[in-house]
Design a protein around this motif. Structure first.
Motif, PDB file in Angstrom:
ATOM      1  N   MET A  78      -1.196  21.833  -4.801  1.00 51.47           N
ATOM      2  CA  MET A  78      -0.793  21.096  -3.625  1.00 51.47           C
ATOM      3  C   MET A  78      -1.979  20.277  -3.121  1.00 51.47           C
ATOM      4  N   THR A  79      -1.648  19.134  -2.558  1.00 51.68           N
ATOM      5  CA  THR A  79      -2.642  18.281  -1.907  1.00 51.68           C
ATOM      6  C   THR A  79      -2.001  17.714  -0.645  1.00 51.68           C
ATOM      7  N   TYR A  80      -2.790  17.177   0.208  1.00 54.43           N
ATOM      8  CA  TYR A  80      -2.265  16.535   1.406  1.00 54.43           C
ATOM      9  C   TYR A  80      -2.189  15.035   1.178  1.00 54.43           C
ATOM     10  N   VAL A  81      -1.262  14.401   1.881  1.00 58.70           N
ATOM     11  CA  VAL A  81      -0.960  12.989   1.700  1.00 58.70           C
ATOM     12  C   VAL A  81      -0.897  12.324   3.073  1.00 58.70           C
ATOM     13  N   ILE A  82      -1.496  11.167   3.194  1.00 59.78           N
ATOM     14  CA  ILE A  82      -1.403  10.400   4.434  1.00 59.78           C
ATOM     15  C   ILE A  82      -0.261   9.405   4.292  1.00 59.78           C
ATOM     16  N   GLY A  83       0.619   9.399   5.278  1.00 58.64           N
ATOM     17  CA  GLY A  83       1.807   8.560   5.239  1.00 58.64           C
ATOM     18  C   GLY A  83       1.740   7.345   6.144  1.00 58.64           C
ATOM     19  N   SER A  84       2.888   6.750   6.321  1.00 54.59           N
ATOM     20  CA  SER A  84       3.016   5.463   7.009  1.00 54.59           C
ATOM     21  C   SER A  84       2.558   5.459   8.461  1.00 54.59           C
ATOM     22  N   ALA A  85       2.604   6.577   9.137  1.00 57.34           N
ATOM     23  CA  ALA A  85       2.211   6.603  10.555  1.00 57.34           C
ATOM     24  C   ALA A  85       0.735   6.260  10.753  1.00 57.34           C
ATOM     25  N   CYS A  86      -0.050   6.313   9.699  1.00 56.31           N
ATOM     26  CA  CYS A  86      -1.474   5.983   9.793  1.00 56.31           C
ATOM     27  C   CYS A  86      -1.727   4.480   9.751  1.00 56.31           C
ATOM     28  N   ILE A  87      -0.778   3.721   9.234  1.00 53.50           N
ATOM     29  CA  ILE A  87      -0.991   2.277   9.091  1.00 53.50           C
ATOM     30  C   ILE A  87      -1.285   1.655  10.452  1.00 53.50           C
ATOM     31  N   ASP A  88      -2.385   0.945  10.498  1.00 54.94           N
ATOM     32  CA  ASP A  88      -2.885   0.252  11.686  1.00 54.94           C
ATOM     33  C   ASP A  88      -3.323   1.195  12.806  1.00 54.94           C
ATOM     34  N   VAL A  89      -3.519   2.474  12.479  1.00 50.82           N
ATOM     35  CA  VAL A  89      -4.029   3.449  13.453  1.00 50.82           C
ATOM     36  C   VAL A  89      -5.443   3.875  13.060  1.00 50.82           C
ATOM     37  N   LYS A  90      -5.599   4.429  11.865  1.00 50.54           N
ATOM     38  CA  LYS A  90      -6.898   4.855  11.335  1.00 50.54           C
ATOM     39  C   LYS A  90      -7.753   5.592  12.357  1.00 50.54           C
ATOM     40  N   ASP A  91      -7.215   6.612  12.958  1.00 54.69           N
ATOM     41  CA  ASP A  91      -7.928   7.382  13.979  1.00 54.69           C
ATOM     42  C   ASP A  91      -9.227   7.997  13.453  1.00 54.69           C
ATOM     43  N   ALA A  92      -9.245   8.443  12.215  1.00 51.65           N
ATOM     44  CA  ALA A  92     -10.404   9.025  11.535  1.00 51.65           C
ATOM     45  C   ALA A  92     -10.756  10.442  11.966  1.00 51.65           C
ATOM     46  N   ALA A  93      -9.994  11.062  12.852  1.00 57.27           N
ATOM     47  CA  ALA A  93     -10.244  12.474  13.178  1.00 57.27           C
ATOM     48  C   ALA A  93     -10.097  13.316  11.919  1.00 57.27           C
TER      49      ALA A  93
END
Length: 113
Positions: free
Chosen positions: A1-16
């Motif tokens: 298993m791995t983690y995946v970053i999805g669409s909610a990150c687009i144009d957010v890039k919080d970086a926490a």
């Protein structure tokens, strides 16, 4: 298993997520962050700090987020960054590039970035 970053990150890039990652497997692209699937140790720390709920376990990706499994992996390919397995996020591995599917996706304002 791995983690995946999805669409909610687009144009957010919080970086926490990037700060929380103990193995530095989260890299910054132009419009979003990307998890390197071969470097992720499945600890879940990124998931716990993401303010926009953009991170999923690969086996729990909602149907509409399924393309992001490939998008995260392909970000590191010769067709996008050419980084392969960089071995840890750093200033050297930060870019304005994005996977083609992310680059052409409309922003929250309805315009392609």
């Amino acid at each position: 298993m791995t983690y995946v970053i999805g669409s909610a990150c687009i144009d957010v890039k919080d970086a926490a997520c990037q700060v929380a990652c103990p193995v530095e497997c989260i890299y910054e692209g132009g419009r979003m962050m990307y998890i390197h699937p071969d470097e992720c140790i499945n600890c879940g720390l990124c998931l716990s700090v993401c303010p926009v709920d953009a991170i999923y376990a690969d086996d729990e990706l909602p149907a509409k987020e399924q393309p992001f499994l490939a998008i995260n992996a392909e970000f590191f390919s010769p067709e996008v960054t050419g980084w392969g397995s960089p071995g840890g996020a750093s200033e050297k591995f930060r870019t304005t590039l994005d996977h083609e599917a992310v680059a052409r996706r409309e922003s929250a304002t309805g315009k392609t970035a």
